[in-house]
Design a protein around this motif. Structure first.
Motif, PDB file in Angstrom:
ATOM      1  N   TRP A  28       0.819  -1.135  -0.008  1.00 42.72           N
ATOM      2  CA  TRP A  28      -0.062  -0.064  -0.009  1.00 42.72           C
ATOM      3  C   TRP A  28       0.746   1.176   0.091  1.00 42.72           C
ATOM      4  CZ3 TRP A  28      -5.177  -0.127  -0.683  1.00 42.72           C
ATOM      5  CH2 TRP A  28      -5.868   1.262  -0.600  1.00 42.72           C
ATOM      6  N   PRO A  29       0.647   2.437  -0.538  1.00 43.84           N
ATOM      7  CA  PRO A  29      -0.599   2.720  -1.507  1.00 43.84           C
ATOM      8  C   PRO A  29      -0.398   2.066  -2.993  1.00 43.84           C
ATOM      9  CG  PRO A  29       0.890   4.556  -1.231  1.00 43.84           C
ATOM     10  CD  PRO A  29       1.718   3.478  -0.418  1.00 43.84           C
ATOM     11  N   THR A  41       2.505  -1.900   5.366  1.00 38.32           N
ATOM     12  CA  THR A  41       2.671  -0.872   4.645  1.00 38.32           C
ATOM     13  C   THR A  41       1.638   0.214   4.826  1.00 38.32           C
ATOM     14  OG1 THR A  41       1.565  -1.898   2.317  1.00 38.32           O
ATOM     15  CG2 THR A  41       4.109  -1.813   2.723  1.00 38.32           C
ATOM     16  N   ALA A  42       0.449  -0.058   4.847  1.00 42.06           N
ATOM     17  CA  ALA A  42      -0.755   0.907   5.321  1.00 42.06           C
ATOM     18  C   ALA A  42      -0.440   1.571   6.392  1.00 42.06           C
ATOM     19  CB  ALA A  42      -2.137   0.415   5.143  1.00 42.06           C
ATOM     20  N   LEU A  43      -0.248   0.759   7.629  1.00 41.62           N
ATOM     21  CA  LEU A  43       0.173   1.442   8.880  1.00 41.62           C
ATOM     22  C   LEU A  43       1.353   2.371   9.012  1.00 41.62           C
ATOM     23  CD1 LEU A  43      -0.374  -1.591  11.380  1.00 41.62           C
ATOM     24  CD2 LEU A  43      -1.621   0.182  10.864  1.00 41.62           C
ATOM     25  N   ASP A  91       6.710   2.700  12.826  1.00 44.87           N
ATOM     26  CA  ASP A  91       7.747   3.337  12.104  1.00 44.87           C
ATOM     27  C   ASP A  91       8.293   2.043  11.287  1.00 44.87           C
ATOM     28  OD1 ASP A  91       7.316   5.715  13.308  1.00 44.87           O
ATOM     29  OD2 ASP A  91       8.558   4.999  14.935  1.00 44.87           O
ATOM     30  N   GLY A  95       2.542   3.872   6.318  1.00 47.66           N
ATOM     31  CA  GLY A  95       2.043   4.675   5.412  1.00 47.66           C
ATOM     32  C   GLY A  95       1.180   5.931   6.094  1.00 47.66           C
ATOM     33  N   LEU A  96       0.418   5.432   7.079  1.00 46.75           N
ATOM     34  CA  LEU A  96      -0.572   6.262   7.991  1.00 46.75           C
ATOM     35  C   LEU A  96       0.352   6.965   9.373  1.00 46.75           C
ATOM     36  CD1 LEU A  96      -3.854   4.128   8.110  1.00 46.75           C
ATOM     37  CD2 LEU A  96      -3.320   6.335   6.764  1.00 46.75           C
ATOM     38  N   GLY A  97       1.481   6.402   9.457  1.00 47.50           N
ATOM     39  CA  GLY A  97       2.751   6.822  10.447  1.00 47.50           C
ATOM     40  C   GLY A  97       2.008   6.380  11.794  1.00 47.50           C
ATOM     41  N   ILE A  98       1.486   5.173  11.648  1.00 46.53           N
ATOM     42  CA  ILE A  98       1.017   4.451  13.018  1.00 46.53           C
ATOM     43  C   ILE A  98       2.088   3.782  13.726  1.00 46.53           C
ATOM     44  CG2 ILE A  98      -0.761   2.921  14.147  1.00 46.53           C
ATOM     45  CD1 ILE A  98      -2.715   3.668  12.101  1.00 46.53           C
TER      46      ILE A  98
END
Lengths: 277, 288
Positions: free
Chosen positions: A56-57, B137-139, B146, B141-144
């Motif tokens: 993702w994305p 990768t989503a986590l 590192d 990307g969301l900065g939740i």
């Protein structure tokens, strides 16, 4: 009668708790649906993503993975093998399963309980046991492994599915139909052909569709009983060993599409039945 | 006279074909499996023998007991998780939902994934939970988080999620069927007798749906117990199950007798579970 006038004063509170409960249930059902269908959505979405890795994305839209599929001869051959295996296994399992369901429904005989238990065992029995025991047998009697041994394995593993479905239908066909038929002078085969069969026709089609799908998708039995030839799931499985690629997502998306069409077909068959009865 | 002959032939066919099939492709293979389990591994292959060495190995070597216990634990967790998800769902669509149309749609929606390839349903969780997977990768990307969380994939947690996802329809089907059979007026009778909704649920609905719960538990337990695809895809070394050990005995380890003994143990366990569940179902049967 006026329903509102009938409700006691306490009902207002009861109704609001009921609303809260229903709201909670509704949220739960939505969450469950998300759990069941988001992964399938993920599978489909990533088959159109133009990156080698599944991260993702999303990076962009492409049909490359699909184009690649159609030039992959090993895959197409595996697909052909799977269609062959699933068709033969379905026909075989119906040929054994229909008489078995009739025997369970219509006849009393010694050892019926054991017969029934054995027939229905493969529903809960992990496929690996069926696969290994048949592998051992073929080996001890010197049979080579091939797609045909896979067919025998699938037919055995799927027998229970066919028998349960057709037996359930037979139970709803009144016994008096068969008696009337033999009173009118029909023999057993005629009664089967002209009376029993038309009554269970849709159940047979439904069971056939289901066993086709299950055979098409089968791995545990195939894993042990196949020779040089791969079926489609075995091919996909061996591709997965080498790592995950969007190509698998593309095959997956096509399989989901085919499954959806088959579900639609079986729903139409079921609707046909409910209209007639 | 001719009729009787026909009837006899048709009866023979109806009984004969399935019996022949059962004998040839179930009883005979199980017999051979049992025979093999007494054989001896001798380099390079194995020789006929009658000894219990393979079974002794299975029950004394801690490595096998550990896998067996782990498999039982995971199967129990999967059945438990499926029950917790399936029961409220089935209860809601049978008792709370007013529209029969929606009931059918939601029921079909839970059953439909059964028609979608089982392999793909396991695979997709690998792509979601992996280190480089979609969730990680989503986590990031969301900065939740590192760094990618390894714990998602190759763990027993991943196996329980994946197997629950795969086998939950087998829990929903029997519970739905059991709940549907309960007459609605029992709810009213219970309320008239002064029970609260929660009391009614635990003292009327749950006991009456017990056969469905038992059937669903049996199916999900036995199926996840014997699974070897999900452990292979998302389990990792920590998630190896009995079926994986059997597979390796028939593959790289090349010890068919030991693998056969394990398969016999699995067969006996499944038969025992089915018998117990039959017994519970019959002893708890209430005529409605």
């Amino acid at each position: 009668m006026n329903a509102v006038a009938m409700t006691p004063p306490r009902a207002g509170k009861a109704r609001s708790t009921r609303w809260i409960a229903d709201g909670a249930f509704m949220t739960f059902v939505c969450a469950l649906m998300a759990f069941l269908y988001l992964p399938i959505a993920v599978l489909i979405v990533f088959s159109f993503n133009d990156s080698r890795t599944l991260t993702w994305p999303l990076s962009g839209f492409t049909l490359d993975w699909y184009v690649k599929l159609f030039s992959n001869t090993a895959l197409l051959e595996a697909l052909g093998n799977s269609l062959y295996v699933a068709s033969c296994a379905t026909v075989l399992t119906l040929m054994v399963g229909i008489p078995a369901a009739i025997a369970l429904d219509r006849h009393q005989f010694p050892g019926k309980a054991v017969f029934r238990r054995l027939l229905l065992l493969p529903i809960a029995l992990p496929g690996i046991v069926t696969g290994i025991s048949m592998l051992n047998m073929f080996r001890i009697f010197g049979f080579g492994l091939s797609l045909e041994t896979v067919i025998l394995g699938h037919a055995t593993a799927l027998l229970a599915v066919v028998v349960t479905q057709i037996f359930a239908r037979l139970q709803r066909v009144p016994k008096s139909y068969g008696e009337a038929s033999s009173d009118l002078g029909a023999n057993g085969l005629q009664t089967f052909w002209y009376v029993t069969l038309p009554n269970i026709k849709t159940a047979i089609i439904g069971a056939g569709l289901l066993s086709f799908v299950l055979s098409f998708d089968e791995i545990p039995v195939t894993f042990f009983l196949t020779g040089r030839d791969n079926t489609l799931p075995m091919y996909i499985y061996s591709t997965m060993r080498r790592g995950i690629t969007p190509e698998i997502n593309a095959i997956g998306t096509l399989i989901v599409l085919a499954s959806a069409l088959l579900i639609l077909a079986s729903v139409l068959v079921l609707r046909d039945r409910s209209q007639r009865s | 006279m001719r009729h009787r002959l026909f009837d006899k032939t048709s009866r023979t066919l109806i009984m004969g074909i399935p019996i022949l099939w059962i004998v040839l492709f179930m009883l005979l293979p199980y017999g051979v499996l049992l025979t093999y389990s007494f054989w001896l591994k001798k380099y390079p292959l194995f020789v006929p023998a009658f000894q219990f060495g393979n079974y002794v190995t299975l029950f004394t070597d801690p490595q096998y007991m550990q896998v067996l216990l782990r498999t039982l634990k995971i199967a129990a967790l999967v059945s438990g998780a499926s029950l917790l998800l399936a029961y409220p769902f089935a209860y809601f669509i049978v008792f709370r939902l007013q529209s029969a149309r929606w009931r059918t749609v939601l029921f079909m929606a839970v059953i439909a994934p059964l028609w979608v390839s089982y392999l793909l349903r396991a695979y997709v969780w690998k792509t979601i939970l992996g280190t480089e997977g979609i969730l990680n990768t989503a986590l990031i990307g969301l900065g939740i988080v590192d760094a990618p969380v390894d714990a998602f994939l190759y763990s027993q947690f991943a196996m329980v999620i994946t197997l629950t996802y795969i086998f939950i329809p087998f829990m929903v089907m029997p519970i739905y069927a059991a709940l549907e059979k309960i007459p609605r007026n029992l709810d009213e009778a219970s309320a008239d007798l002064g029970m609260s909704a929660i009391q009614t649920f635990f003292r009327v609905t749950v006991p009456l749906s017990m056969p469905g719960i038992v059937a669903g538990f049996t199916m999900t337990f036995c199926l996840s117990f014997g699974d070897f695809i999900a452990p292979f895809l998302v389990g990792g070394p920590d998630g190896l199950m009995v079926a994986n050990v059997i597979t390796s005995q028939f593959g790289s380890a090349l010890n068919w007798p030991l693998g056969s003994a394990l398969a016999v143990v699995m067969l006996i366990l499944v038969l025992a579970i089915i018998s117990v569940s039959d017994w519970i179902e019959q002893s708890g049967q209430v005529e409605l």
